[in-house]
Design a protein around this motif. Structure first.
Motif, mmCIF file in Angstrom:
data_model
loop_
_atom_site.group_PDB
_atom_site.id
_atom_site.type_symbol
_atom_site.label_atom_id
_atom_site.label_comp_id
_atom_site.label_asym_id
_atom_site.label_seq_id
_atom_site.Cartn_x
_atom_site.Cartn_y
_atom_site.Cartn_z
ATOM 1 N N GLN A 16 -4.966 33.026 26.112
ATOM 2 C CA GLN A 16 -5.892 31.969 25.715
ATOM 3 C C GLN A 16 -5.595 30.675 26.474
ATOM 4 O OE1 GLN A 16 -4.886 32.499 21.511
ATOM 5 N NE2 GLN A 16 -7.049 32.868 21.062
ATOM 6 N N ILE A 17 -4.320 30.452 26.763
ATOM 7 C CA ILE A 17 -3.953 29.262 27.541
ATOM 8 C C ILE A 17 -4.493 29.383 28.965
ATOM 9 C CG2 ILE A 17 -2.039 27.891 28.457
ATOM 10 C CD1 ILE A 17 -0.402 28.827 26.009
ATOM 11 N N ILE A 18 -4.265 30.533 29.600
ATOM 12 C CA ILE A 18 -4.762 30.753 30.964
ATOM 13 C C ILE A 18 -5.147 32.229 31.085
ATOM 14 C CG2 ILE A 18 -2.380 31.003 31.823
ATOM 15 C CD1 ILE A 18 -5.287 29.550 33.893
ATOM 16 N N PRO A 19 -6.435 32.557 30.968
ATOM 17 C CA PRO A 19 -6.884 33.954 30.996
ATOM 18 C C PRO A 19 -6.490 34.689 32.268
ATOM 19 C CG PRO A 19 -8.621 32.528 30.182
ATOM 20 C CD PRO A 19 -7.536 31.625 30.695
ATOM 21 N N LYS A 20 -6.422 35.997 32.150
ATOM 22 C CA LYS A 20 -5.888 36.847 33.223
ATOM 23 C C LYS A 20 -6.612 36.715 34.551
ATOM 24 C CE LYS A 20 -8.480 40.821 31.376
ATOM 25 N NZ LYS A 20 -9.087 40.050 30.272
ATOM 26 N N GLN A 21 -7.923 36.375 34.533
ATOM 27 C CA GLN A 21 -8.668 36.288 35.794
ATOM 28 C C GLN A 21 -8.208 35.133 36.677
ATOM 29 O OE1 GLN A 21 -9.981 35.894 32.733
ATOM 30 N NE2 GLN A 21 -11.706 34.460 32.696
ATOM 31 N N GLY A 78 -4.666 23.824 40.977
ATOM 32 C CA GLY A 78 -5.959 24.466 40.816
ATOM 33 C C GLY A 78 -6.108 25.282 39.556
ATOM 34 N N LEU A 79 -5.040 25.394 38.760
ATOM 35 C CA LEU A 79 -5.096 26.205 37.550
ATOM 36 C C LEU A 79 -5.719 25.470 36.369
ATOM 37 C CD1 LEU A 79 -1.642 28.011 37.722
ATOM 38 C CD2 LEU A 79 -3.887 29.049 38.016
ATOM 39 N N ALA A 80 -5.903 24.162 36.501
ATOM 40 C CA ALA A 80 -6.495 23.388 35.405
ATOM 41 C C ALA A 80 -7.875 23.917 35.025
ATOM 42 C CB ALA A 80 -6.589 21.912 35.794
ATOM 43 N N LYS A 81 -8.597 24.440 36.006
ATOM 44 C CA LYS A 81 -9.946 24.937 35.733
ATOM 45 C C LYS A 81 -9.944 26.105 34.753
ATOM 46 C CE LYS A 81 -9.849 27.987 39.788
ATOM 47 N NZ LYS A 81 -10.405 28.252 41.138
ATOM 48 N N GLY A 82 -8.811 26.832 34.669
ATOM 49 C CA GLY A 82 -8.741 27.986 33.790
ATOM 50 C C GLY A 82 -8.098 27.706 32.446
ATOM 51 N N LEU A 83 -7.553 26.499 32.267
ATOM 52 C CA LEU A 83 -6.859 26.179 31.021
ATOM 53 C C LEU A 83 -7.794 26.277 29.823
ATOM 54 C CD1 LEU A 83 -4.198 25.120 29.694
ATOM 55 C CD2 LEU A 83 -5.213 22.834 29.864
ATOM 56 N N PHE A 84 -7.405 27.058 28.818
ATOM 57 C CA PHE A 84 -8.208 27.249 27.600
ATOM 58 C C PHE A 84 -9.670 27.565 27.938
ATOM 59 C CE2 PHE A 84 -4.967 24.067 25.976
ATOM 60 C CZ PHE A 84 -4.215 24.996 25.282
ATOM 61 N N TYR A 85 -9.863 28.384 28.959
ATOM 62 C CA TYR A 85 -11.209 28.591 29.503
ATOM 63 C C TYR A 85 -12.216 29.032 28.441
ATOM 64 C CZ TYR A 85 -14.915 29.797 32.734
ATOM 65 O OH TYR A 85 -16.129 29.830 33.385
ATOM 66 N N PRO A 107 2.416 27.256 31.543
ATOM 67 C CA PRO A 107 2.833 25.866 31.705
ATOM 68 C C PRO A 107 2.259 25.227 32.971
ATOM 69 C CG PRO A 107 4.706 27.353 31.993
ATOM 70 C CD PRO A 107 3.589 28.157 31.437
ATOM 71 N N TRP A 108 2.087 26.017 34.035
ATOM 72 C CA TRP A 108 1.484 25.463 35.255
ATOM 73 C C TRP A 108 0.091 24.913 34.971
ATOM 74 C CZ3 TRP A 108 2.464 29.895 39.370
ATOM 75 C CH2 TRP A 108 3.840 30.000 39.619
ATOM 76 N N ALA A 109 -0.711 25.689 34.227
ATOM 77 C CA ALA A 109 -2.086 25.279 33.945
ATOM 78 C C ALA A 109 -2.117 24.020 33.093
ATOM 79 C CB ALA A 109 -2.847 26.405 33.252
ATOM 80 N N LEU A 110 -1.248 23.956 32.089
ATOM 81 C CA LEU A 110 -1.179 22.764 31.243
ATOM 82 C C LEU A 110 -0.823 21.536 32.066
ATOM 83 C CD1 LEU A 110 0.644 24.460 28.253
ATOM 84 C CD2 LEU A 110 -1.508 23.190 28.027
ATOM 85 N N MET A 111 0.153 21.672 32.930
ATOM 86 C CA MET A 111 0.589 20.538 33.740
ATOM 87 C C MET A 111 -0.456 20.151 34.779
ATOM 88 S SD MET A 111 4.676 21.190 34.155
ATOM 89 C CE MET A 111 4.942 19.513 34.731
ATOM 90 N N ASP A 112 -1.122 21.135 35.357
ATOM 91 C CA ASP A 112 -2.165 20.838 36.334
ATOM 92 C C ASP A 112 -3.333 20.102 35.678
ATOM 93 O OD1 ASP A 112 -3.050 21.060 39.079
ATOM 94 O OD2 ASP A 112 -4.536 22.521 38.394
#
Length: 203
Positions: free
Chosen positions: A23-28, A37-44, A87-92
């Motif tokens: 849920q934090i960063i989906p598998k896709q 660039g992972l911010a776009k997927g955070l809690f998508y 954590p990468w997505a949260l920080m991004d």
């Protein structure tokens, strides 16, 4: 890794328990090993509908919580599969600290290796922060040196943290950075080994 000392930031409430890493960063979004660039997927799936449009009622899409740097959430945050992308997505996205009553062990450990501070508070303290974050003042202070969280209204909550992890966060040291502190000793050892066992250099 960027050092974490003291953070003054906007607090966003996410009153859900058992939020897992998918849920934090989906598998896709796991096809990259880059942290940017992972911010776009955070809690998508929370942030976007089936057509890819923002859901206006989700907390991180609401204007008053835009650019939040601290997230306060429910029990067992970061459960599920192990993925450093979480954590990468949260920080991004700009979130440097997550406050909860408990974290999944692997996620908790990954946070410290990547400079994201996970803060454990008591249930009543988390609830108080949630309530205040829903009000008009959203600014909170997280002081790692003092091990305190100061709420928007000025209430101070103390948290516990392993002394070694605290020191590394304050200095911005991940596992590689910690090893490189002994770079001189490593160089001396390698030079001595090259003299004592030159045949190993050709291996």
């Amino acid at each position: 890794m960027k050092a974490f000392t003291k953070l003054d930031a906007k607090l966003a409430p996410l009153p859900l328990a058992n939020i897992d890493t998918d849920q934090i960063i989906p598998k896709q979004f796991l096809k990259t090993v880059e942290r940017e660039g992972l911010a776009k997927g955070l809690f998508y799936d929370f942030r976007f509908d089936a057509d890819g449009k923002e859901k206006p009622d989700f907390v991180l899409n609401r204007p008053e919580f835009k650019n939040a740097g601290v997230l306060v959430t429910g029990d067992n945050f970061g459960c599920g599969s192990s993925r450093e992308h979480a954590p990468w997505a949260l920080m991004d996205f700009g979130i440097s600290c997550v406050i909860a009553t408990s974290f999944a062990d692997i996620f908790y450990n990954n946070c410290f290796q990547n400079g994201l501070l996970p803060v454990v508070l008591q249930a009543g303290e988390v609830e108080a922060l949630m309530d205040e974050a829903k009000g008009g003042n959203h600014m909170v202070t997280v002081d790692l040196e003092a091990q305190t969280v100061v709420s928007p209204s000025g209430k101070t909550f103390a948290f516990q943290i392993d002394a070694n992890r605290k020191e590394k966060m304050l200095k911005g040291l991940d596992a590689i950075g910690e090893t490189l502190q002994a770079a001189v000793d490593i160089d001396v050892y390698e030079s001595k080994r090259a003299l004592d066992r030159p045949w190993l250099e050709d291996a």
